[in-house]
Design a protein around this motif. Structure first.
Motif, PDB file in Angstrom:
ATOM      1  N   LEU A 157       0.053  -3.291  -1.848  1.00  0.00           N
ATOM      2  CA  LEU A 157      -0.278  -2.568  -0.654  1.00  0.00           C
ATOM      3  C   LEU A 157      -0.233  -1.069  -1.336  1.00  0.00           C
ATOM      4  CD1 LEU A 157      -1.527  -1.652   2.055  1.00  0.00           C
ATOM      5  CD2 LEU A 157       1.277  -1.539   2.813  1.00  0.00           C
ATOM      6  N   GLY A 158      -1.411  -0.243  -1.411  1.00  0.00           N
ATOM      7  CA  GLY A 158      -1.276   0.855  -1.935  1.00  0.00           C
ATOM      8  C   GLY A 158      -1.629   2.054  -0.700  1.00  0.00           C
ATOM      9  N   ILE A 159      -0.960   3.069  -0.752  1.00  0.00           N
ATOM     10  CA  ILE A 159      -1.183   4.035   0.286  1.00  0.00           C
ATOM     11  C   ILE A 159      -1.550   5.488  -0.165  1.00  0.00           C
ATOM     12  CG2 ILE A 159       0.094   5.114   2.277  1.00  0.00           C
ATOM     13  CD1 ILE A 159       1.773   2.477   2.514  1.00  0.00           C
ATOM     14  N   THR A 160      -2.402   6.091   0.288  1.00  0.00           N
ATOM     15  CA  THR A 160      -2.530   7.354   0.239  1.00  0.00           C
ATOM     16  C   THR A 160      -1.969   8.278   1.288  1.00  0.00           C
ATOM     17  OG1 THR A 160      -4.541   7.036  -1.170  1.00  0.00           O
ATOM     18  CG2 THR A 160      -4.187   9.459  -0.161  1.00  0.00           C
ATOM     19  N   ALA A 161      -1.140   9.379   1.003  1.00  0.00           N
ATOM     20  CA  ALA A 161      -0.419  10.046   2.099  1.00  0.00           C
ATOM     21  C   ALA A 161      -0.454  11.549   1.513  1.00  0.00           C
ATOM     22  CB  ALA A 161       0.938   9.473   2.081  1.00  0.00           C
ATOM     23  N   ARG A 162      -0.522  12.393   2.567  1.00  0.00           N
ATOM     24  CA  ARG A 162      -0.344  13.708   2.530  1.00  0.00           C
ATOM     25  C   ARG A 162       0.937  14.425   3.218  1.00  0.00           C
ATOM     26  NH1 ARG A 162      -2.629  18.403   4.945  1.00  0.00           N
ATOM     27  NH2 ARG A 162      -3.180  20.241   3.458  1.00  0.00           N
ATOM     28  N   LEU A 178      -1.004   9.524   6.837  1.00  0.00           N
ATOM     29  CA  LEU A 178      -1.501   8.524   5.865  1.00  0.00           C
ATOM     30  C   LEU A 178      -3.021   8.395   5.828  1.00  0.00           C
ATOM     31  CD1 LEU A 178       1.303   5.742   6.469  1.00  0.00           C
ATOM     32  CD2 LEU A 178       1.319   7.645   5.152  1.00  0.00           C
ATOM     33  N   LEU A 179      -3.582   8.693   4.895  1.00  0.00           N
ATOM     34  CA  LEU A 179      -5.190   8.676   4.821  1.00  0.00           C
ATOM     35  C   LEU A 179      -5.782   7.410   4.814  1.00  0.00           C
ATOM     36  CD1 LEU A 179      -5.196  11.799   2.621  1.00  0.00           C
ATOM     37  CD2 LEU A 179      -4.926  11.883   5.167  1.00  0.00           C
ATOM     38  N   PHE A 180      -5.366   6.782   3.800  1.00  0.00           N
ATOM     39  CA  PHE A 180      -6.041   5.347   3.819  1.00  0.00           C
ATOM     40  C   PHE A 180      -5.127   4.514   2.848  1.00  0.00           C
ATOM     41  CE2 PHE A 180      -7.947   7.606  -0.050  1.00  0.00           C
ATOM     42  CZ  PHE A 180      -7.703   6.886  -0.840  1.00  0.00           C
ATOM     43  N   ALA A 181      -5.426   3.111   3.009  1.00  0.00           N
ATOM     44  CA  ALA A 181      -4.791   2.158   2.244  1.00  0.00           C
ATOM     45  C   ALA A 181      -5.573   1.220   1.319  1.00  0.00           C
ATOM     46  CB  ALA A 181      -3.841   1.343   3.147  1.00  0.00           C
ATOM     47  N   SER A 210       1.685  -0.679  10.665  1.00  0.00           N
ATOM     48  CA  SER A 210       2.229  -1.445   9.691  1.00  0.00           C
ATOM     49  C   SER A 210       2.234  -0.492   8.285  1.00  0.00           C
ATOM     50  CB  SER A 210       1.644  -2.784   9.203  1.00  0.00           C
ATOM     51  OG  SER A 210       0.273  -2.297   8.873  1.00  0.00           O
ATOM     52  N   ALA A 211       1.271   0.292   7.975  1.00  0.00           N
ATOM     53  CA  ALA A 211       1.309   0.979   6.860  1.00  0.00           C
ATOM     54  C   ALA A 211       2.433   2.125   6.970  1.00  0.00           C
ATOM     55  CB  ALA A 211      -0.287   1.848   6.846  1.00  0.00           C
ATOM     56  N   ALA A 216       7.599   4.177   5.528  1.00  0.00           N
ATOM     57  CA  ALA A 216       9.147   4.437   5.718  1.00  0.00           C
ATOM     58  C   ALA A 216      10.172   3.701   4.665  1.00  0.00           C
ATOM     59  CB  ALA A 216       9.360   4.191   7.201  1.00  0.00           C
ATOM     60  N   GLU A 217       9.936   2.466   4.613  1.00  0.00           N
ATOM     61  CA  GLU A 217      10.550   1.917   3.675  1.00  0.00           C
ATOM     62  C   GLU A 217      10.603   2.450   2.241  1.00  0.00           C
ATOM     63  OE1 GLU A 217      11.619  -2.977   2.384  1.00  0.00           O
ATOM     64  OE2 GLU A 217      10.073  -2.383   4.103  1.00  0.00           O
ATOM     65  N   TRP A 218       9.449   2.666   1.869  1.00  0.00           N
ATOM     66  CA  TRP A 218       9.139   3.102   0.388  1.00  0.00           C
ATOM     67  C   TRP A 218       9.958   4.302   0.328  1.00  0.00           C
ATOM     68  CZ3 TRP A 218       7.346   7.636  -1.508  1.00  0.00           C
ATOM     69  CH2 TRP A 218       6.998   7.587  -2.742  1.00  0.00           C
ATOM     70  N   SER A 219       9.876   5.207   1.408  1.00  0.00           N
ATOM     71  CA  SER A 219      10.557   6.766   1.272  1.00  0.00           C
ATOM     72  C   SER A 219      11.852   6.792   1.219  1.00  0.00           C
ATOM     73  CB  SER A 219       9.889   7.623   2.517  1.00  0.00           C
ATOM     74  OG  SER A 219      10.421   7.150   3.614  1.00  0.00           O
TER      75      SER A 219
END
Length: 469
Positions: A157-162, A178-181, A210-211, A216-219
């Motif tokens: 799962l790849g997430i693009t965030a700002r 979160l912009l897109f996954a 879910s993203a 949150a877990e990744w951070s």
């Protein structure tokens, strides 16, 4: 002709006979059996009609292209109905990004396994990769998509965030968007795109619940990586050697480089250690300069830039977080203490100071001690951190009403909850810059505080502290 059975023989054969579609198909099946989906997809693409004949389905590229063509047809139909000129640009941007994904994802450069990066993120089914962008421009979003699809941040799962901008910083605890996954599906070479902002896709945004949970877990994982990486680098700067295990960092006072650990830090220790070694080799330095800040106070603003962010040892990608060790900035003008890495504001706390009695300049944390008064509710609170072996320190207080003012004799006072989190977050050797200006007035802390599991005794039974309070 002798049958070609092994992947190595097949690789050599297709290099000599690149037009043999059957050989490409057989090599792809070898890679598929080994779980190497990306390489298998490349071979299946070269196999063309042979793949389709044996598998009775389109090859992965054609399947993905069919999906994208269907999405593009839907977008064009919608555009024609809307008949609004400004939407042409948006649709073109989305189409360009989707086309980029189709082209870049399955193809890649065909190479031997030895050419892969030695410390690339593993392709784990539960892995999450995050790319940060600073704008919503098509070029930056396209590069983020590339990183999540075929770059070093590819994951299940790849997430693009700002991160939320805040007075020249990126606020770690702000309203992260979160912009897109990009999600990899079990079928090799097939990915699912989910857009979370309607302005980017001119569509009904997908449910991002879910993203956000995965992010949150990744951070939280990233915060542990920051602390562990900082501790490893400061250990090397202090001792001239790398730690052999996490136990080297969690020794009793006064060698308590970090104040504990977590199961995740144990699991990531070897990888973070190798990353630190690689950075040290690439920098060409001995790693001792700059890791721990100055050894004493120095007047003026130090090396910081106008907003206190300083400069990194090399250009940081817009899509990355800084690998710099965590450091502390104290802003006397707004009574704030911040923990930062590069341009990311990891924490910002309300503090008490001593006005002109609090010196400005560069220091480092030379000592970390629990219960400096022998108890947790004394004048110095439950935690204390000495600055460069002086009588100045960052510590708790039994006068919480003094926070936000200039009532101390020069030390930096913090609330109990804040100083205990800071104590766990930053290791011995952390650089501390005291200055006027550079930080926003906002306090920035998470709902769930950073905590480590203590491993050793961090009190000093023989210590009588004469900090300036």
């Amino acid at each position: 002709m002798e049958p070609i059975r092994h992947a190595e023989h097949l690789k050599q054969y297709v290099k000599k006979h690149p037009d043999n579609q059957m050989a490409w198909y057989l090599l792809g099946k070898q890679y598929e059996d080994q779980g190497k989906a990306a390489k298998a997809n490349y071979c299946f693409m070269q196999a063309g009609h042979v793949y389709e004949a044996f598998e009775q389905r389109l090859n992965p590229v054609d399947e993905a292209q069919a999906q994208i063509q269907a999405q593009a047809a839907h977008a064009i139909a919608w555009l024609r109905k809307a008949r609004i000129r400004r939407l042409w640009y948006r649709t073109a941007t989305v189409a360009a990004l989707l086309l980029f994904l189709v082209v870049a994802w399955p193809i890649g450069k065909f190479s031997d396994e030895d050419s892969q990066e030695p410390h690339a993120r593993p392709m784990d089914a539960a892995a999450v990769g995050v790319v940060f962008v600073q704008s919503k421009e098509a070029g930056e979003l396209g590069e983020a998509m590339h990183q999540l699809s075929v770059g070093e941040r590819r994951a299940a799962l790849g997430i693009t965030a700002r991160l939320q901008p805040l007075d020249g910083w990126r606020n770690w605890n702000g309203n992260t968007a979160l912009l897109f996954a990009v999600q990899r599906l079990p079928a090799g070479g097939v990915v699912k795109m989910s857009w979370y902002e309607s302005r980017l896709c001119d569509c009904e945004p997908a449910d991002a619940t879910s993203a956000y949970a995965a992010y949150a877990e990744w951070s939280q994982e990233q915060e542990q990586r920051w602390t562990l990486g900082s501790g490893i680098r400061h250990y090397f700067a202090r001792s001239g050697r790398w730690p052999s295990s996490l136990d080297d960092l969690t020794k009793p006072y006064p060698n308590n480089m970090i104040s504990g650990d977590t199961p995740l830090m144990k699991a990531m220790f070897n990888q973070v250690l190798e990353d630190a070694k690689d950075e040290q080799k690439q920098s060409g330095s001995d790693g001792k300069q700059g890791a721990g800040g100055g050894t004493g106070a120095s007047q003026g603003q130090g090396n910081g830039s106008k907003n206190g962010q300083g400069t990194s040892s090399g250009d940081q990608s817009k899509l990355s977080l800084s690998n710099e060790p965590l450091r502390i900035i104290v802003d006397k003008s707004v009574h704030r203490l911040a923990v930062v890495s590069g341009d990311v504001l990891v924490r910002s706390y309300k503090i008490g100071l001593g006005g002109g009695r609090t010196p400005e300049g560069e220091f480092n944390i030379s000592e970390k001690v629990e219960n400096p008064n022998g108890r947790s509710d004394g004048p110095f609170g439950s935690r204390g951190m000495t600055l460069s072996n002086t009588r100045y320190a960052i510590h708790g207080t039994d006068e919480p009403q003094s926070l936000g003012g200039d009532e101390s004799l020069g030390c930096i006072r913090m609330s109990r909850e804040d100083v205990e989190e800071l104590y766990d977050l930053v290791p011995l050797g952390t650089r501390v810059t005291i200055q006027k200006g550079g930080l926003p007035d906002d306090v920035s802390v998470p709902d769930s505080r950073f905590r480590l599991d203590p491993k050793q005794d961090e009190t000093n039974p023989r210590g009588v502290y004469a900090w300036l309070d």
